[in-house]
Scaffold this motif. Sequence first.
Motif, PDB file in Angstrom:
ATOM      1  N   LEU A   1      50.555  22.314  45.178  1.00 48.43           N
ATOM      2  CA  LEU A   1      51.198  22.169  43.874  1.00 48.43           C
ATOM      3  C   LEU A   1      51.516  20.707  43.569  1.00 48.43           C
ATOM      4  CD1 LEU A   1      52.093  24.008  41.553  1.00 48.43           C
ATOM      5  CD2 LEU A   1      54.381  24.061  42.578  1.00 48.43           C
ATOM      6  N   ALA A   2      51.796  19.930  44.603  1.00 46.35           N
ATOM      7  CA  ALA A   2      52.090  18.509  44.398  1.00 46.35           C
ATOM      8  C   ALA A   2      50.831  17.663  44.225  1.00 46.35           C
ATOM      9  CB  ALA A   2      52.905  17.978  45.579  1.00 46.35           C
ATOM     10  N   GLY A   3      49.648  18.275  44.319  1.00 43.60           N
ATOM     11  CA  GLY A   3      48.408  17.574  44.013  1.00 43.60           C
ATOM     12  C   GLY A   3      47.812  16.743  45.132  1.00 43.60           C
ATOM     13  N   HIS A   4      48.150  17.050  46.395  1.00 43.90           N
ATOM     14  CA  HIS A   4      47.630  16.256  47.502  1.00 43.90           C
ATOM     15  C   HIS A   4      46.324  16.799  48.072  1.00 43.90           C
ATOM     16  CE1 HIS A   4      51.101  13.650  47.632  1.00 43.90           C
ATOM     17  NE2 HIS A   4      51.902  14.694  47.678  1.00 43.90           N
ATOM     18  N   THR A   5      45.978  18.044  47.790  1.00 42.92           N
ATOM     19  CA  THR A   5      44.708  18.577  48.269  1.00 42.92           C
ATOM     20  C   THR A   5      43.578  18.101  47.359  1.00 42.92           C
ATOM     21  OG1 THR A   5      45.232  20.612  47.051  1.00 42.92           O
ATOM     22  CG2 THR A   5      45.627  20.609  49.424  1.00 42.92           C
ATOM     23  N   ARG A   6      42.387  17.984  47.931  1.00 46.04           N
ATOM     24  CA  ARG A   6      41.244  17.475  47.169  1.00 46.04           C
ATOM     25  C   ARG A   6      40.276  18.574  46.752  1.00 46.04           C
ATOM     26  NH1 ARG A   6      38.718  12.236  49.942  1.00 46.04           N
ATOM     27  NH2 ARG A   6      37.854  12.090  47.848  1.00 46.04           N
ATOM     28  N   ARG A   7      40.236  19.684  47.486  1.00 40.94           N
ATOM     29  CA  ARG A   7      39.248  20.733  47.224  1.00 40.94           C
ATOM     30  C   ARG A   7      39.857  22.014  46.664  1.00 40.94           C
ATOM     31  NH1 ARG A   7      34.549  18.210  46.666  1.00 40.94           N
ATOM     32  NH2 ARG A   7      34.096  16.853  48.450  1.00 40.94           N
ATOM     33  N   LEU A   8      41.045  22.357  47.093  1.00 41.43           N
ATOM     34  CA  LEU A   8      41.699  23.580  46.631  1.00 41.43           C
ATOM     35  C   LEU A   8      42.891  23.219  45.759  1.00 41.43           C
ATOM     36  CD1 LEU A   8      41.511  25.808  49.837  1.00 41.43           C
ATOM     37  CD2 LEU A   8      40.130  25.959  47.759  1.00 41.43           C
ATOM     38  N   HIS A   9      43.012  23.908  44.623  1.00 42.74           N
ATOM     39  CA  HIS A   9      43.995  23.555  43.609  1.00 42.74           C
ATOM     40  C   HIS A   9      44.846  24.775  43.242  1.00 42.74           C
ATOM     41  CE1 HIS A   9      41.789  19.820  43.386  1.00 42.74           C
ATOM     42  NE2 HIS A   9      40.673  20.503  43.199  1.00 42.74           N
ATOM     43  N   PRO A  10      46.000  24.558  42.591  1.00 46.13           N
ATOM     44  CA  PRO A  10      46.934  25.657  42.338  1.00 46.13           C
ATOM     45  C   PRO A  10      46.330  26.887  41.683  1.00 46.13           C
ATOM     46  CG  PRO A  10      48.004  23.571  41.875  1.00 46.13           C
ATOM     47  CD  PRO A  10      46.558  23.247  42.162  1.00 46.13           C
ATOM     48  N   HIS A  11      45.441  26.695  40.690  1.00 43.00           N
ATOM     49  CA  HIS A  11      44.922  27.856  39.969  1.00 43.00           C
ATOM     50  C   HIS A  11      44.029  28.742  40.837  1.00 43.00           C
ATOM     51  CE1 HIS A  11      41.503  25.042  39.587  1.00 43.00           C
ATOM     52  NE2 HIS A  11      40.765  26.126  39.479  1.00 43.00           N
ATOM     53  N   GLU A  12      43.625  28.269  42.006  1.00 44.97           N
ATOM     54  CA  GLU A  12      42.743  29.042  42.875  1.00 44.97           C
ATOM     55  C   GLU A  12      43.516  29.965  43.829  1.00 44.97           C
ATOM     56  OE1 GLU A  12      38.984  26.632  43.997  1.00 44.97           O
ATOM     57  OE2 GLU A  12      40.588  25.142  43.798  1.00 44.97           O
ATOM     58  N   PHE A  13      44.833  29.841  43.854  1.00 44.06           N
ATOM     59  CA  PHE A  13      45.647  30.649  44.763  1.00 44.06           C
ATOM     60  C   PHE A  13      46.340  31.782  44.015  1.00 44.06           C
ATOM     61  CE2 PHE A  13      45.069  26.818  47.160  1.00 44.06           C
ATOM     62  CZ  PHE A  13      45.084  27.222  48.492  1.00 44.06           C
ATOM     63  N   SER A  14      46.521  32.880  44.718  1.00 43.96           N
ATOM     64  CA  SER A  14      47.264  34.023  44.188  1.00 43.96           C
ATOM     65  C   SER A  14      48.603  34.128  44.903  1.00 43.96           C
ATOM     66  CB  SER A  14      46.483  35.315  44.397  1.00 43.96           C
ATOM     67  OG  SER A  14      45.267  35.283  43.679  1.00 43.96           O
ATOM     68  N   ARG A  15      49.636  34.368  44.131  1.00 44.69           N
ATOM     69  CA  ARG A  15      50.982  34.525  44.699  1.00 44.69           C
ATOM     70  C   ARG A  15      51.130  35.937  45.254  1.00 44.69           C
ATOM     71  NH1 ARG A  15      55.746  36.278  42.291  1.00 44.69           N
ATOM     72  NH2 ARG A  15      57.665  35.432  43.187  1.00 44.69           N
ATOM     73  N   ILE A  16      51.540  36.057  46.499  1.00 46.00           N
ATOM     74  CA  ILE A  16      51.695  37.355  47.135  1.00 46.00           C
ATOM     75  C   ILE A  16      53.057  37.436  47.815  1.00 46.00           C
ATOM     76  CG2 ILE A  16      49.222  37.689  47.517  1.00 46.00           C
ATOM     77  CD1 ILE A  16      49.634  36.770  50.408  1.00 46.00           C
ATOM     78  N   GLN A  17      53.478  38.640  48.110  1.00 47.60           N
ATOM     79  CA  GLN A  17      54.721  38.856  48.835  1.00 47.60           C
ATOM     80  C   GLN A  17      54.388  39.449  50.191  1.00 47.60           C
ATOM     81  OE1 GLN A  17      57.384  37.752  47.357  1.00 47.60           O
ATOM     82  NE2 GLN A  17      58.909  38.240  48.926  1.00 47.60           N
ATOM     83  N   ILE A  18      54.814  38.767  51.257  1.00 48.25           N
ATOM     84  CA  ILE A  18      54.515  39.210  52.613  1.00 48.25           C
ATOM     85  C   ILE A  18      55.751  39.818  53.242  1.00 48.25           C
ATOM     86  CG2 ILE A  18      53.934  38.430  54.945  1.00 48.25           C
ATOM     87  CD1 ILE A  18      52.091  36.384  53.726  1.00 48.25           C
ATOM     88  N   SER A  19      55.570  40.989  53.827  1.00 44.93           N
ATOM     89  CA  SER A  19      56.611  41.621  54.618  1.00 44.93           C
ATOM     90  C   SER A  19      55.966  42.042  55.929  1.00 44.93           C
ATOM     91  CB  SER A  19      57.190  42.839  53.877  1.00 44.93           C
ATOM     92  OG  SER A  19      58.182  43.467  54.662  1.00 44.93           O
ATOM     93  N   ASN A  20      56.269  41.316  56.990  1.00 42.14           N
ATOM     94  CA  ASN A  20      55.634  41.542  58.280  1.00 42.14           C
ATOM     95  C   ASN A  20      56.712  41.510  59.350  1.00 42.14           C
ATOM     96  OD1 ASN A  20      54.080  41.579  60.603  1.00 42.14           O
ATOM     97  ND2 ASN A  20      52.586  40.102  59.861  1.00 42.14           N
TER      98      ASN A  20
END
Length: 247
Positions: free
Chosen positions: A156-175
């Motif tokens: 989200l802060a823009g430090h990755t070069r290949r993967l960007h925020p719009h490519e991720f899905s928000r999920i809820q983990i319960s493990n």
Amino acid sequence: MPTTKALFGFDVIGSSSNPDDQLEEVRQAATELVSEAFEHTGVDVAARVNYSATGDGYLAAFPEESLPALIDAAHFLHGQIYLRNRRLLPPIGLRLAVHAAPVKVVDGDSFQRPMIELARLLDAGVVKDAVRRLADRHPVTVSTTLSDQAYRTAVLAGHTRRLHPHEFSRIQISNKEFEETAWAWIPGAAAGDLTSATAPAHRPHPEPVTLPPAEHSQVINGGVQGTGFIGTNSGPIVHNHLGRHSS
């Protein structure tokens, strides 16, 4: 004294379904693919600590400056695995997890809370279920699950070069005892493929972390040089869920 590290783990999707005489070949191939991806994106492998083997993968801690490169390695792995599986059997798919938290550097296995949380991210049922559903349509090369802390400070802060925020899905983990909002990327997966029935209602993205000008890092060859992303290497991490659990 704990210092902030980028935590990374991987294992092979459906490894146990392979014949016994191919298990070692699959494990070795997976390790080599990850090493090649790290070399390509600039992960500081020489500084890896708290290494813990998991059968067909491992958990480990890297310098926090390697956090964006660890995430971008997933993008490179997707292409690597796709090409490899066109030429060789058995096909391989990898499941990755990335976290960011303060840990102590120790010899041998690390049973600290952040490493346990990394293992929970890697074993997230909602991601495993999505991978199984997607496998009916096309082979899954790689799935990547990020903790909220790793996502906010690197993607989200823009430090990755290949993967960007719009490519991720928000999920809820319960493990088991671990519950957290996380972010997942699987090539070819739509957001609906990764949404759990128990996911909370949509809420706006948190604001990205903004570093003072003097603390900005430079991205070089997919890696990062400069000061850390999360700031000081001691004290609690904002919005991290370490404080909710006991050792």
